[in-house]
Scaffold this motif. Structure first.
Motif, PDB file in Angstrom:
ATOM      1  N   ILE A  52      49.414  31.781  33.484  1.00  9.15           N
ATOM      2  CA  ILE A  52      50.267  32.850  34.009  1.00  9.15           C
ATOM      3  C   ILE A  52      51.749  32.567  33.818  1.00  9.15           C
ATOM      4  CG2 ILE A  52      50.363  32.076  36.448  1.00  9.15           C
ATOM      5  CD1 ILE A  52      49.598  35.644  35.766  1.00  9.15           C
ATOM      6  N   ARG A  53      52.141  31.299  33.917  1.00  8.43           N
ATOM      7  CA  ARG A  53      53.572  30.990  33.785  1.00  8.43           C
ATOM      8  C   ARG A  53      53.807  29.779  32.906  1.00  8.43           C
ATOM      9  NH1 ARG A  53      53.037  33.077  38.823  1.00  8.43           N
ATOM     10  NH2 ARG A  53      52.186  31.123  39.563  1.00  8.43           N
ATOM     11  N   PHE A 165      55.296  41.709  31.610  1.00  6.27           N
ATOM     12  CA  PHE A 165      55.479  40.252  31.644  1.00  6.27           C
ATOM     13  C   PHE A 165      54.168  39.494  31.655  1.00  6.27           C
ATOM     14  CE2 PHE A 165      55.713  42.166  35.869  1.00  6.27           C
ATOM     15  CZ  PHE A 165      54.628  41.568  36.495  1.00  6.27           C
ATOM     16  N   CYS A 166      53.036  40.166  31.815  1.00  6.10           N
ATOM     17  CA  CYS A 166      51.815  39.500  32.293  1.00  6.10           C
ATOM     18  C   CYS A 166      50.740  39.302  31.215  1.00  6.10           C
ATOM     19  CB  CYS A 166      51.239  40.308  33.453  1.00  6.10           C
ATOM     20  SG  CYS A 166      49.824  39.516  34.225  1.00  6.10           S
ATOM     21  N   PRO A 262      52.085  42.757  45.873  1.00  2.76           N
ATOM     22  CA  PRO A 262      53.258  42.405  45.080  1.00  2.76           C
ATOM     23  C   PRO A 262      54.024  43.630  44.591  1.00  2.76           C
ATOM     24  CG  PRO A 262      51.339  41.181  44.325  1.00  2.76           C
ATOM     25  CD  PRO A 262      50.842  42.227  45.282  1.00  2.76           C
ATOM     26  N   GLN A 264      57.250  42.801  42.777  1.00  8.26           N
ATOM     27  CA  GLN A 264      57.923  42.103  41.653  1.00  8.26           C
ATOM     28  C   GLN A 264      59.438  42.269  41.623  1.00  8.26           C
ATOM     29  OE1 GLN A 264      55.783  40.145  40.440  1.00  8.26           O
ATOM     30  NE2 GLN A 264      53.818  41.194  40.426  1.00  8.26           N
ATOM     31  N   ASP A 302      54.780  39.180  45.765  1.00  6.24           N
ATOM     32  CA  ASP A 302      55.238  38.335  44.653  1.00  6.24           C
ATOM     33  C   ASP A 302      56.508  38.956  44.082  1.00  6.24           C
ATOM     34  OD1 ASP A 302      52.882  36.846  44.779  1.00  6.24           O
ATOM     35  OD2 ASP A 302      51.939  37.895  43.113  1.00  6.24           O
ATOM     36  N   PHE A 303      57.429  38.082  43.674  1.00  7.47           N
ATOM     37  CA  PHE A 303      58.653  38.547  43.006  1.00  7.47           C
ATOM     38  C   PHE A 303      58.921  37.751  41.751  1.00  7.47           C
ATOM     39  CE2 PHE A 303      59.183  40.072  47.260  1.00  7.47           C
ATOM     40  CZ  PHE A 303      59.742  41.322  47.064  1.00  7.47           C
ATOM     41  N   ILE A 304      59.484  38.430  40.772  1.00  9.13           N
ATOM     42  CA  ILE A 304      59.949  37.751  39.566  1.00  9.13           C
ATOM     43  C   ILE A 304      61.460  37.965  39.493  1.00  9.13           C
ATOM     44  CG2 ILE A 304      59.908  37.767  37.046  1.00  9.13           C
ATOM     45  CD1 ILE A 304      57.006  38.673  37.177  1.00  9.13           C
ATOM     46  N   PHE A 333      59.063  33.728  41.608  1.00  7.73           N
ATOM     47  CA  PHE A 333      59.043  32.970  40.360  1.00  7.73           C
ATOM     48  C   PHE A 333      60.211  33.374  39.475  1.00  7.73           C
ATOM     49  CE2 PHE A 333      54.805  34.435  41.677  1.00  7.73           C
ATOM     50  CZ  PHE A 333      54.198  33.226  41.991  1.00  7.73           C
ATOM     51  N   LYS A 334      60.649  32.430  38.637  1.00  2.00           N
ATOM     52  CA  LYS A 334      61.574  32.793  37.568  1.00  2.00           C
ATOM     53  C   LYS A 334      60.744  33.411  36.455  1.00  2.00           C
ATOM     54  CE  LYS A 334      63.267  28.593  37.162  1.00  2.00           C
ATOM     55  NZ  LYS A 334      64.010  27.473  36.574  1.00  2.00           N
ATOM     56  N   TYR A 335      61.264  34.436  35.850  1.00  2.00           N
ATOM     57  CA  TYR A 335      60.535  35.027  34.729  1.00  2.00           C
ATOM     58  C   TYR A 335      60.309  33.975  33.649  1.00  2.00           C
ATOM     59  CZ  TYR A 335      59.530  37.404  30.434  1.00  2.00           C
ATOM     60  OH  TYR A 335      58.943  37.741  29.252  1.00  2.00           O
ATOM     61  N   SER A 336      59.096  33.892  33.125  1.00  2.00           N
ATOM     62  CA  SER A 336      58.864  33.028  31.966  1.00  2.00           C
ATOM     63  C   SER A 336      58.157  33.832  30.889  1.00  2.00           C
ATOM     64  CB  SER A 336      58.078  31.778  32.353  1.00  2.00           C
ATOM     65  OG  SER A 336      56.736  32.075  32.590  1.00  2.00           O
ATOM     66  N   ARG A 338      55.799  35.082  28.238  1.00  2.00           N
ATOM     67  CA  ARG A 338      54.433  34.742  27.857  1.00  2.00           C
ATOM     68  C   ARG A 338      54.164  35.283  26.470  1.00  2.00           C
ATOM     69  NH1 ARG A 338      52.234  31.250  29.870  1.00  2.00           N
ATOM     70  NH2 ARG A 338      54.275  30.581  29.248  1.00  2.00           N
TER      71      ARG A 338
HETATM   72  N1  5AD Z   1      56.763  35.060  34.611  1.00  2.00           N
HETATM   73  C1  5AD Z   1      56.941  34.822  35.940  1.00  2.00           C
HETATM   74  N2  5AD Z   1      56.063  35.189  36.877  1.00  2.00           N
HETATM   75  C2  5AD Z   1      54.949  35.836  36.477  1.00  2.00           C
HETATM   76  N3  5AD Z   1      53.907  36.340  37.163  1.00  2.00           N
HETATM   77  C3  5AD Z   1      53.041  36.874  36.283  1.00  2.00           C
HETATM   78  N4  5AD Z   1      53.495  36.754  35.037  1.00  2.00           N
HETATM   79  C4  5AD Z   1      54.698  36.118  35.118  1.00  2.00           C
HETATM   80  C5  5AD Z   1      55.657  35.703  34.172  1.00  2.00           C
HETATM   81  N5  5AD Z   1      55.504  35.939  32.873  1.00  2.00           N
HETATM   82  C6  5AD Z   1      53.818  36.303  38.613  1.00  2.00           C
HETATM   83  C7  5AD Z   1      53.808  37.729  39.203  1.00  2.00           C
HETATM   84  C8  5AD Z   1      52.384  37.914  39.626  1.00  2.00           C
HETATM   85  C9  5AD Z   1      52.011  36.473  40.002  1.00  2.00           C
HETATM   86  C10 5AD Z   1      50.554  36.197  40.052  1.00  2.00           C
HETATM   87  O1  5AD Z   1      52.607  35.685  38.988  1.00  2.00           O
HETATM   88  O2  5AD Z   1      54.687  37.776  40.307  1.00  2.00           O
HETATM   89  O3  5AD Z   1      52.230  38.807  40.701  1.00  2.00           O
END
Ligand code: 5AD
Ligand code: SF4
Length: 435
Positions: A52-53, A165-166, A262, A264, A302-304, A333-336, A338
């Motif tokens: 996921i990250r 993002f997922c 969530p 985000q 959940d937040f990005i 989480f910080k965006y990463s 994928r």
């Molecule tokens: N970068 C950061 N956080 C992410 N999540 C999912 N994909 C990413 C990503 N690329 C987080 C989202 C999701 C949780 C399970 O993981 O917030 O709800």
């Protein structure tokens, strides 16, 4: 039955992987495997991975490298990679790390016995298909061993939402629901073995359609099982939070007052770029409706931060939304980026900005969590006791709102559901006395 072999499974990531690892161990039980808690004496090691990250695949490769000496000392040792990295990387894993004998994607666990047999015949085994059949249907039935009081039960897998993002829609595939009868019989079986609380799992669990009445219908049926005291579900998408499910929160006593929902981001521009298909206002109205049905419900999320294109103003909108909701619990989480997801191709927010925003957001979330927790002091709540604490005579359980609660009491056993009064709120837990 063949001779006993030892299996070591290391689980990364979400609760669904925890559930999958249990089922994999059961499936391999039929091949004579029993679980061990160290790789050192194992005949088979399985890494159940998460994608996921950040750098997930790299972590798996470095972990695999550590098994080199073990394998040199015991040439019969088999090494497998399961989970979402297995799905995403496939054959590449065996190319990069020749130590690996077996690669199995999350939809193919029912084929583990055959795959394992192939590795013992000296072959490499790989399966990352998305078959039509229900893998759990083909997995060995759970042995009738006594279980811990709280269990996970996967009812839905995969996702059709394609948030930008997922990776989940790519690694776990399209949304599939298990038929309600199968879920019910698995739940009854768990209850017979001592389970009193079941958390229904799905990447998009509230999109569940294995019951005519959707997830709400399934929950109402489960509530009819004697001995099952608590029902939870996770994770939900705001757009699938239908009226029936909201009503269930108000009406089904066994459905616990906790909802992981969530959002985000709080910025409409970012939500659109994320392809979330809802805006901040509709999310806030939804929370209002849920709270109208169940006023004491604890909302988690959940937040990005630092999604591509997120400005300071967008980030402030997230902070404003958090202030408006009052979360009891949150993950951020910080965006990463994928690989293979649309957002990975966009221009990224610099790392320092992401760090700084994450710190600000987490400070706010921590203070909210503390306020919600502190408010519990003086209240009477129910606790399902799950384990002994570190101190003598201490027992630890979860409240209806999923707070960890510590109690010093002689006459409490694992599996007891007891009424307690909260006397103190600490950083991440509550202390209570029996009433
Ligand atoms: N970068 C950061 N956080 C992410 N999540 C999912 N994909 C990413 C990503 N690329 C987080 C989202 C999701 C949780 C399970 O993981 O917030 O709800
Ligand atoms: Fe991923 Fe959840 Fe969005 Fe599905 S709804 S794509 S699992 S974040």
């Amino acid at each position: 039955m063949s001779e006993t072999r030892k299996l070591f499974i290391k689980t990364y990531g979400c609760q669904m992987n925890v559930y999958d690892s249990e089922r994999m161990a059961e499936a391999l039980g039929g091949q004579g495997y029993v679980e061990t808690d160290t790789p050192d004496d194992a005949d088979m090691i399985v890494l159940n991975t998460c994608h996921i990250r950040e750098k997930a695949a790299e972590k798996v490769y470095s972990e695999l490298g550590r098994f080199r000496e073990l394998k040199a000392a015991k040439p019969g040792l088999k090494i497998g990679v399961a989970g979402c990295v297995a799905q995403a990387e496939g054959e590449e894993i065996m190319r990069r790390q020749p130590l690996v004998d077996l690669v199995v994607g999350p939809q193919s666990y029912h084929k583990l016995p055959q795959l394992e047999a192939r590795t013992r015949a000296g072959e490499k085994a790989l399966d990352t298909d998305f078959p039509e059949e229900d893998k759990f249907d083909h997995l060995a039935a759970r042995p009738k061993a006594r279980r811990a009081p709280a269990a996970f039960l996967t009812v839905q897998e995969g996702c059709d939402k394609f948030c930008a993002f997922c990776v989940v829609p790519y690694t776990r595939g399209a949304e599939v629901s298990r038929p309600a009868e199968r879920v019910m019989s698995e739940a009854r079986d768990l209850v017979e073995r001592g389970v009193r609380e079941i958390t229904l799992l799905g990447q998009n669990v509230n999109a569940y359609h294995g019951h005519d009445g959707g997830l709400a219908g399934l929950i109402r049926d489960l509530a009819g099982i004697d001995g099952l005291e608590r029902i939870r579900f996770t994770t939900s998408h705001p757009n699938d939070m239908d009226d029936a499910l909201i009503a269930a929160h108000g009406e089904v006593e066994k459905l616990m007052p906790y909802l992981h929902l969530p959002v985000q981001s709080g910025s409409d521009k970012v939500l659109k770029a994320m392809n979330r298909k809802h805006d901040a206002e509709s999310y806030l109205r939804l929370i209002e409706r849920i709270r109208a049905a169940r006023p004491d419900i604890l909302i988690s999320g959940d937040f990005i931060v630092g999604f591509p294109g997120e400005t300071e103003e967008d980030f402030r909108a997230t902070m404003d939304l958090v202030s408006a909701v009052e979360y009891g619990q949150c993950y951020s989480f910080k965006y990463s980026p994928r690989p293979g997801t649309p957002a990975a191709e966009r221009s990224h927010v610099d790392e320092a900005t992401k760090d700084e925003r994450l710190q600000r957001l987490q400070a706010l979330l921590r203070s909210q969590q503390r306020v919600v927790q502190d408010r519990m002091v003086g209240q009477e709540v129910n606790v399902l006791f799950e384990r002994a604490g570190r101190a003598a005579g201490q027992m630890v359980g979860k409240s209806d709102h999923l707070h960890s609660v510590f109690v010093e009491a002689e006459d409490v056993a694992i599996g007891d559901l007891r009424r307690v009064r909260i006397v103190e709120s600490a950083a991440n837990s509550l202390r209570a006395e029996l009433v």
